[in-house]
Motif scaffolding. Structure first.
Motif, PDB file in Angstrom:
ATOM      1  N   ASP A   3       0.805  -1.202   0.000  1.00  0.00           N
ATOM      2  CA  ASP A   3       0.000   0.000   0.000  1.00  0.00           C
ATOM      3  C   ASP A   3       0.836   1.247   0.000  1.00  0.00           C
ATOM      4  O   ASP A   3       0.355   2.337   0.183  1.00  0.00           O
ATOM      5  CB  ASP A   3      -0.936  -0.005   1.212  1.00  0.00           C
ATOM      6  N   LEU A 317      -7.651   1.832  -4.561  1.00  0.00           N
ATOM      7  CA  LEU A 317      -8.065   1.628  -3.175  1.00  0.00           C
ATOM      8  C   LEU A 317      -8.154   0.143  -2.816  1.00  0.00           C
ATOM      9  O   LEU A 317      -8.048  -0.238  -1.645  1.00  0.00           O
ATOM     10  CB  LEU A 317      -9.390   2.337  -2.895  1.00  0.00           C
ATOM     11  N   LYS A 320      -4.959  -1.166  -1.172  1.00  0.00           N
ATOM     12  CA  LYS A 320      -4.558  -0.562   0.094  1.00  0.00           C
ATOM     13  C   LYS A 320      -4.638  -1.604   1.211  1.00  0.00           C
ATOM     14  O   LYS A 320      -5.679  -2.257   1.387  1.00  0.00           O
ATOM     15  CB  LYS A 320      -5.452   0.627   0.432  1.00  0.00           C
TER      16      LYS A 320
END
Length: 455
Positions: A3, A317, A320
């Motif tokens: 991430d 996202l 992440k």
């Protein structure tokens, strides 16, 4: 592979963890739930159907093992086809199998909710769907170790059910209350190969899930060896167990045509262990579908999204990682989607779509093995003919047979729309196919657990 913190997925799993993960995904006591859909078409020869499916799926399992050894990274079919053929083909293959993985947790939630509503009639099914989703989402978000430990616990409960049934059956046989027979394998008075193959199409669906093992490659200590071994052993183990359970069912109750249509295996369980065994199995089925299978399906799809996101072809996202080094946002997203889809669409439609994407992914994987390791291999050996041509051809043939013969009109329409959406997404990501689909460049060190650099 991370991430941005420099930390990738946490490598803690070993081969035994992966085998249990794969077995739990396929649900060891699944025949107890699906027996009624199989025993009629197969004329009682359910074990034969499971045995045929076991041999058939092993060939695709061998292809997974080949890919896992050469590309020990998360993403399953998406990563394997992408790195052995072309990035765009990899995306389409991954998009296809996502259809199976996105809907699988929702289906598992709904089946678990159905059992719970039967146990507690005053409660609505949607409430149990939400409860199961919250539990699996929390367990997954707390890290791969928590998920693995929960899987072992749920597996142990199923083992108690299985041991009770097997021991009880043996006791009945020893007392002369049941006679050993081969009805579950061969019914000489009513043998129908067409019926057995019809049941086999359904039994093969019980094996879907072994491929989820490959999604955990970057959370495995020795992925080059462990992923392939776990894949093959999970298929063999669960297949032999399915065959044994159905054979014993035929021994205890050979008059399969006298069983109730809705819950035939519960009648057999009652004969073996009475109400206590029936109750334990009913509760175990709730936990197996509502928690074990759904939790592992959620794990698998979030790792595929993680791999696609890391490559840059899905929103960032999804790659992440949270403080427990798992894709937390993706886990929550899938949990919410499964609740909404499960409640809005319902079990019948979703269940019909499960195998559509998986079979497309399996077919693409088998063809990719042939392309990468046989056609493109300039130094072929005699054994390569079997490993990289004959075996994947058989795997592909079995999959396309089931795909063409077992797909209904609604599934073709919905599945076709899903695939069309994938092509549109790819076209946008590649500026109208004018550039290659984005990927991440992984060196040899990163394949075994160090790091990767974006390309």
């Amino acid at each position: 592979m991370s991430d941005g913190s420099g930390l990738g997925l946490k490598r803690t799993l070993n081969t035994s963890d992966l085998i249990i993960y794969g077995i739990c995904f396929m649900i060891p006591i699944a025949p107890m739930a699906w027996y009624g859909d199989l025993v009629g078409p197969a004329n009682g020869m359910v074990s034969l159907g499971y045995a045929i499916a076991l041999v058939a799926m092993l060939f695709t399992g061998f292809s997974y093992s080949t890919m896992a050894h050469n590309f020990p990274i998360a993403g399953s079919v998406y990563s394997y086809v992408q790195r052995s053929t072309h990035p765009s083909l990899g995306f389409i293959s991954g998009w296809a199998i996502m259809l199976d993985y996105v809907f699988l947790p929702a289906v598992a939630y709904l089946i678990g909710a159905m059992f719970m509503s039967a146990l507690f009639p005053a409660t609505p099914q949607w409430m149990w769907v939400v409860i199961f989703a919250v539990i699996t989402t929390v367990l997954n978000a707390l890290g791969i170790n928590i998920m693995s430990k929960a899987t072992w616990i749920l597996f142990a409960i199923q083992c108690v059910c299985i041991a009770w049934f097997i021991i009880g059956s043996v006791v009945m046989i020893s007392r002369g209350e049941a006679n050993v027979n081969a009805v579950a394998f061969y019914n000489s008075s009513n043998f129908d190969l067409t019926g057995v193959l019809t049941a086999t199409k359904v039994t093969i669906l019980s094996y879907l899930g072994f491929d989820a093992i490959s999604t955990l490659a970057e959370e495995t200590k020795d992925p080059r060896k462990s992923i392939g071994r776990a894949t093959i052993w999970s298929i063999i183990s669960i297949g032999l167990l399915f065959v044994l359970l159905c054979w014993l069912a035929g021994v205890i109750f050979p008059q399969y045509n006298l069983l109730p249509e809705d819950t035939p295996f519960l009648t057999i369980l009652a004969a073996v262990g009475g109400t206590p065994l029936v109750t334990l199995v009913s509760v175990s089925l709730v936990l197996s579908f509502g928690l074990a299978c759904s939790m592992e399906g959620q794990t698998a799809i979030t790792r595929i999204l993680f791999s696609m996101s890391r490559d840059g072809i899905m929103p960032k996202l999804f790659s992440k990682l949270n403080r427990f080094r798992v894709p937390g946002i993706g886990i929550v997203f899938i949990g919410v989607v499964c609740v909404v889809v499960g409640i809005a669409v319902g079990l019948t439609v979703l269940a019909s779509l499960l195998s559509f994407g998986a079979l497309i992914g399996f077919m693409a994987l088998n063809l990719a093995v042939i392309w990468r390791f046989f056609i493109k291999n300039p130094q072929k050996k005699a054994v390569d003919l079997l490993k990289f041509l004959v075996s994947p051809i058989i795997g592909f043939g079995v999959c396309i047979y089931i795909f063409v013969g077992g797909t209904d009109t609604l599934t073709w329409i919905v599945g076709g729309c899903w695939m069309a959406a994938g092509v549109i997404w790819l076209a946008i990501a590649t500026k109208g196919f004018r550039r290659a689909a984005p990927t991440i460049q992984l060196d040899e060190a990163s394949l075994d657990g160090v790091s990767g650099a974006a390309k």
